[in-house]
Each structure stands twice: as structure tokens, then as C-alpha cells.
Design a protein around this motif. Structure first.
Motif, PDB file in Angstrom:
ATOM      1  N   VAL A  99     -27.987  -6.873 -13.304  1.00  0.00           N
ATOM      2  CA  VAL A  99     -27.174  -5.958 -12.485  1.00  0.00           C
ATOM      3  C   VAL A  99     -26.095  -5.291 -13.337  1.00  0.00           C
ATOM      4  O   VAL A  99     -25.822  -4.081 -13.216  1.00  0.00           O
ATOM      5  CB  VAL A  99     -26.567  -6.726 -11.296  1.00  0.00           C
ATOM      6  CG1 VAL A  99     -25.557  -5.848 -10.544  1.00  0.00           C
ATOM      7  CG2 VAL A  99     -27.665  -7.191 -10.342  1.00  0.00           C
ATOM      8  N   ILE A 100     -25.476  -6.079 -14.209  1.00  0.00           N
ATOM      9  CA  ILE A 100     -24.427  -5.510 -15.072  1.00  0.00           C
ATOM     10  C   ILE A 100     -25.005  -4.450 -15.993  1.00  0.00           C
ATOM     11  O   ILE A 100     -24.381  -3.406 -16.247  1.00  0.00           O
ATOM     12  CB  ILE A 100     -23.753  -6.637 -15.862  1.00  0.00           C
ATOM     13  CG1 ILE A 100     -22.978  -7.562 -14.907  1.00  0.00           C
ATOM     14  CG2 ILE A 100     -22.818  -6.073 -16.921  1.00  0.00           C
ATOM     15  CD1 ILE A 100     -22.365  -8.762 -15.597  1.00  0.00           C
ATOM     16  N   LEU A 101     -26.223  -4.666 -16.519  1.00  0.00           N
ATOM     17  CA  LEU A 101     -26.832  -3.699 -17.419  1.00  0.00           C
ATOM     18  C   LEU A 101     -27.233  -2.419 -16.683  1.00  0.00           C
ATOM     19  O   LEU A 101     -27.200  -1.319 -17.267  1.00  0.00           O
ATOM     20  CB  LEU A 101     -28.070  -4.325 -18.088  1.00  0.00           C
ATOM     21  CG  LEU A 101     -27.805  -5.435 -19.105  1.00  0.00           C
ATOM     22  CD1 LEU A 101     -29.107  -6.063 -19.559  1.00  0.00           C
ATOM     23  CD2 LEU A 101     -27.046  -4.880 -20.315  1.00  0.00           C
ATOM     24  N   VAL A 102     -27.616  -2.535 -15.402  1.00  0.00           N
ATOM     25  CA  VAL A 102     -28.089  -1.355 -14.668  1.00  0.00           C
ATOM     26  C   VAL A 102     -26.933  -0.532 -14.117  1.00  0.00           C
ATOM     27  O   VAL A 102     -27.096   0.660 -13.816  1.00  0.00           O
ATOM     28  CB  VAL A 102     -29.052  -1.814 -13.547  1.00  0.00           C
ATOM     29  CG1 VAL A 102     -29.467  -0.669 -12.650  1.00  0.00           C
ATOM     30  CG2 VAL A 102     -30.291  -2.452 -14.152  1.00  0.00           C
ATOM     31  N   LEU A 103     -25.736  -1.111 -13.993  1.00  0.00           N
ATOM     32  CA  LEU A 103     -24.606  -0.403 -13.388  1.00  0.00           C
ATOM     33  C   LEU A 103     -24.298   0.938 -14.054  1.00  0.00           C
ATOM     34  O   LEU A 103     -24.101   1.953 -13.356  1.00  0.00           O
ATOM     35  CB  LEU A 103     -23.371  -1.304 -13.385  1.00  0.00           C
ATOM     36  CG  LEU A 103     -23.317  -2.367 -12.282  1.00  0.00           C
ATOM     37  CD1 LEU A 103     -22.061  -3.215 -12.442  1.00  0.00           C
ATOM     38  CD2 LEU A 103     -23.334  -1.710 -10.904  1.00  0.00           C
ATOM     39  N   PRO A 104     -24.209   1.034 -15.404  1.00  0.00           N
ATOM     40  CA  PRO A 104     -23.918   2.361 -15.995  1.00  0.00           C
ATOM     41  C   PRO A 104     -24.981   3.404 -15.660  1.00  0.00           C
ATOM     42  O   PRO A 104     -24.654   4.572 -15.414  1.00  0.00           O
ATOM     43  CB  PRO A 104     -23.874   2.060 -17.499  1.00  0.00           C
ATOM     44  CG  PRO A 104     -23.556   0.608 -17.595  1.00  0.00           C
ATOM     45  CD  PRO A 104     -24.227  -0.021 -16.430  1.00  0.00           C
ATOM     46  N   SER A 160     -18.510   1.710 -20.578  1.00  0.00           N
ATOM     47  CA  SER A 160     -19.432   2.759 -20.121  1.00  0.00           C
ATOM     48  C   SER A 160     -19.076   3.256 -18.723  1.00  0.00           C
ATOM     49  O   SER A 160     -19.156   4.469 -18.434  1.00  0.00           O
ATOM     50  CB  SER A 160     -20.862   2.221 -20.143  1.00  0.00           C
ATOM     51  OG  SER A 160     -20.969   1.094 -19.280  1.00  0.00           O
ATOM     52  N   LEU A 161     -18.654   2.343 -17.843  1.00  0.00           N
ATOM     53  CA  LEU A 161     -18.245   2.784 -16.499  1.00  0.00           C
ATOM     54  C   LEU A 161     -17.002   3.658 -16.555  1.00  0.00           C
ATOM     55  O   LEU A 161     -16.882   4.636 -15.790  1.00  0.00           O
ATOM     56  CB  LEU A 161     -18.002   1.561 -15.610  1.00  0.00           C
ATOM     57  CG  LEU A 161     -19.260   0.750 -15.232  1.00  0.00           C
ATOM     58  CD1 LEU A 161     -18.875  -0.478 -14.425  1.00  0.00           C
ATOM     59  CD2 LEU A 161     -20.238   1.625 -14.453  1.00  0.00           C
ATOM     60  N   LEU A 162     -16.064   3.340 -17.430  1.00  0.00           N
ATOM     61  CA  LEU A 162     -14.895   4.212 -17.591  1.00  0.00           C
ATOM     62  C   LEU A 162     -15.304   5.589 -18.090  1.00  0.00           C
ATOM     63  O   LEU A 162     -14.757   6.623 -17.654  1.00  0.00           O
ATOM     64  CB  LEU A 162     -13.900   3.559 -18.557  1.00  0.00           C
ATOM     65  CG  LEU A 162     -13.178   2.311 -18.033  1.00  0.00           C
ATOM     66  CD1 LEU A 162     -12.284   1.725 -19.127  1.00  0.00           C
ATOM     67  CD2 LEU A 162     -12.341   2.655 -16.802  1.00  0.00           C
TER      68      LEU A 162
END
Length: 383
Positions: free
Chosen positions: A305-310, A370-372
Motif C-alpha cells: 500500500v505504501i508503494l502504491v500511494l505515490p 514523493s507524496l509531498l
């Protein structure tokens, strides 16, 4: 003036490759760890750590090469220990050549300069009161002590008999050379000629024991000494070769004698017997293959899930911009926006996969970064 040193034979040393590689491998591993740790740091001391690690690794490599290059050669009246970058000579002196046990109930206590290692090169303490020179490249059971001008030298050869044969040949050649030197010193010069009338006679008590040799006489004497020296070396070499041939022949005869009973037993005819066994019915085993089940642990699901978030965030920003018609712009202005979303979305996901494999603790940092980045692109595109 002494002549050139004559080489007898190289003597192979007993070697233990694993024990020789312990210290160099430790140094190489420590240097590699220091270099890796220094590359992960951006501070100035990170470069110093990289330099120190490279120096330690280079030291381990040089030590390994030096240990592998150590050789022992027996020459006339000399032992020569050669290694990478230098050598050391020990002049043989009169004295007994002894064998010292290093294991067992009668083992002598040996303390090399690096007592933690199973090999030793350099100075060592024997029985706590004698300082010797040690050339031991493996944890051998015995060693040979050879008297030299620097004290006794302890050697652990691969074949003790080969070392003893080389030392015996060196002693015989040295004995022949000493005999040639004695004959040269025993040479008596010719009597002086009668004085000429014009030259006054020497005073009483001024008698000379000999006369100065002419150039021809000196050349003849040097040729005679060279011929005697060559004959002595040739005879000693023939003796050494004959002893080596005799030792090889004895080994061959002993091997043949040991193989005779085996050959006789192999050539002896044996009666063949046929044995019939009753038929036995072997039941066929039933193999039960269960259905494969897909089990996903909580930790792996969380990392996925963490890898797919960006990627999801970048796709969501693109869809929102397309819905609000914010992508209706010239291609020259659209390319930087697409590149920014690609770098902060799918490319950041690939970086997260690399971090998950090699540096799991950095996965959260890569994802947050990456989210930032996606948030900054969304603010510039949707604001």
C-alpha cells in the motif's frame, strides 16, 4: 673475495589457505563496510570514512599478496626467504639441525609475535627462553630448526625430507669449496731469481718469502682455481641428483610392494552366485497435493500500500486536472507538468521498491517525499 651464491633448490612451505586468508578477509570486509557507510553520509567526515575504509581494504589486499608470495630457497651456505617487495638471507653455521614437535604431549611451547594466528613469520619465542626466526605458514605438527648467523630458524616445510636433502647438498658443496680454498692457500710461489750484477744485493735479514706473480702466472692460477671450483660444484650436483633419484626409486618400489596384495586379490577368481528373491508387492503411495493458497502477511500488504500511494496520488491529480480542464494548455507547458507527475508518481514508486529491498527503513521517507512532490504539483496545477 667470495664467489656468487649458488642456488640448490626451492623448498615448498606447508600452507593453509584458509588460515592465511582470515586476517586479510577481515580487513577487506571492514574496509568495505567503512566505504559503504561513508557513501551513505553527506557530511564531510563521510569522505574521511571512505578514505579510511579504502586504506584498510588496500592493507588487507597487500597483506594477502605478501603472505602468498613467501618462498624459501636453499643456497650454498645460505637460506633465502623471499617475499613480495623484499627478501632476507640467513648464513648457515655449524650446528645440529633438529626437529621440534609442536603438538602432542612432548610439544614445545612456541609463541610467535602474532600469537593469535596459526601461522607466524618473523621473531618468535621457543620454550620461553630462546628467540628464533620463524617461517611457518600453517599449523604444522613439527618444525625444523636450522642454525644460522641470526640464531636458529624454525621452518615448517611441506616435505621435511626435501628440506633435509637440500641442506645436506648445500653442506657438501660448501665442504668442496672449502677444500678448493685450502688448496689455493697452500700454493707455494716460485723461488726468486738471482739478482742482476747491476742491482745491489739486499741487506742481511731482508729476505722475502716469495716473489710477485706475473700476469701470465696469475691468469694460469685463476684458471686452475676456476676449474677446481667448477669440478667441485659438478660433483656435488651429481651427488644431490643421485640422492634424489634414489629417494624417488625407493618411493616407487614401496608403492609397488604395497599394491601387490591388492592386485593379487583383484586377479583372484570369484565364484558368482545367483540369488532369487521372492516377489514382493509394493503398494503404490498416494500423494495428496493440496491446493495452493495465497497468503499475504500484514507487513507485506502494508508495504504494498505504501508503494502504491505515490502512483495513486499522481493518477488522482491528473484525473482531477483533466476534469477541471486544467490540462488545456500548449504542449510546451504540459510537458513539465507530466514529467513532474511521472517523477513524483511511478518513478518514486520504483525508488520505493529499491528502498524496500536494500534499505527497508528508508521506505517511509521515500514515500513521504514523493507524496509531498505530488502535493506541490497539485497545488501548482489546480490552484
Amino acid at each position: 673475495m667470495s664467489g656468487p651464491t649458488v642456488a640448490i633448490a626451492p623448498v615448498p612451505l606447508a600452507r593453509s589457505g584458509r588460515r592465511l586468508a582470515v586476517v586479510p578477509v577481515i580487513l577487506l570486509a571492514a574496509g568495505a563496510v567503512a566505504v559503504g557507510a561513508g557513501l551513505l553520509r553527506t557530511e564531510p567526515w563521510g569522505l574521511a570514512l571512505v578514505a579510511a575504509g579504502a586504506l584498510v581494504a588496500l592493507l588487507g589486499l597487500v597483506l594477502w599478496l605478501v603472505l602468498l608470495s613467501i618462498r624459501l630457497e636453499v643456497e650454498v651456505a645460505t637460506l633465502r626467504v623471499r617475499r613480495l617487495g623484499g627478501e632476507r638471507r640467513y648464513t648457515l653455521v655449524r650446528g645440529p639441525v633438529t626437529r621440534v614437535p609442536l603438538r602432542g604431549p612432548e610439544a614445545a611451547r612456541l609463541r610467535p609475535s602474532l600469537a593469535a594466528l596459526a601461522w607466524g613469520v618473523g621473531r618468535a619465542r621457543l620454550r620461553g627462553d630462546e628467540t628464533i626466526e620463524l617461517v611457518r605458514m600453517a599449523p604444522s605438527d613439527t618444525m625444523i630448526l636450522v642454525p644460522t648467523d641470526h640464531g636458529r630458524v624454525g621452518i615448517a616445510p611441506a616435505s621435511e625430507q626435501q628440506l633435509l636433502n637440500a641442506l645436506a647438498a648445500a653442506a657438501r658443496i660448501q665442504q668442496r669449496l672449502d677444500e678448493v680454498a685450502e688448496r689455493a692457500r697452500a700454493y707455494v710461489p716460485l723461488p726468486p731469481p738471482a739478482p742482476e750484477p747491476a742491482v745491489p744485493a739486499p741487506a742481511e735479514g731482508d729476505e722475502r718469502p716469495g716473489r710477485v706473480l706475473t700476469g701470465i702466472e696469475r691468469a694460469i692460477l685463476e684458471e686452475r682455481l676456476a676449474a677446481q671450483r667448477a669440478a667441485a660444484l659438478q660433483a656435488a650436483e651429481a651427488e644431490r641428483q643421485a640422492a634424489a633419484d634414489a629417494a624417488r626409486m625407493a618411493t616407487f618400489i614401496a608403492a609397488e610392494e604395497a599394491q601387490k596384495p591388492l592386485l593379487a586379490a583383484a586377479q583372484r577368481p570369484t565364484a558368482r552366485r545367483s540369488v532369487s528373491l521372492p516377489a514382493v508387492r509394493v503398494p503404490r503411495p498416494r500423494v495428496h497435493v493440496g491446493r495452493p493458497r495465497l497468503e499475504v502477511s500484514g507487513e507485506r500488504l502494508r508495504d504494498f500500500v505504501i508503494l502504491v500511494l505515490p502512483v495513486l496520488a499522481a493518477v488522482g491529480v491528473w484525473i482531477a486536472a483533466a476534469t477541471q480542464q486544467r490540462l488545456d494548455m500548449p504542449p510546451a507547458q504540459l510537458r513539465p507538468v507530466a514529467a513532474a507527475l511521472l517523477a513524483s508518481g511511478p518513478a518514486a514508486a520504483l525508488a520505493g521498491v529499491v528502498a524496500r529491498v536494500w534499505f527497508p527503513r528508508l521506505l517511509g521517507l521515500v514515500t513521504i517525499t514523493s507524496l509531498l512532490g505530488v502535493g506541490l504539483v497539485a497545488r501548482a496545477l489546480l490552484a
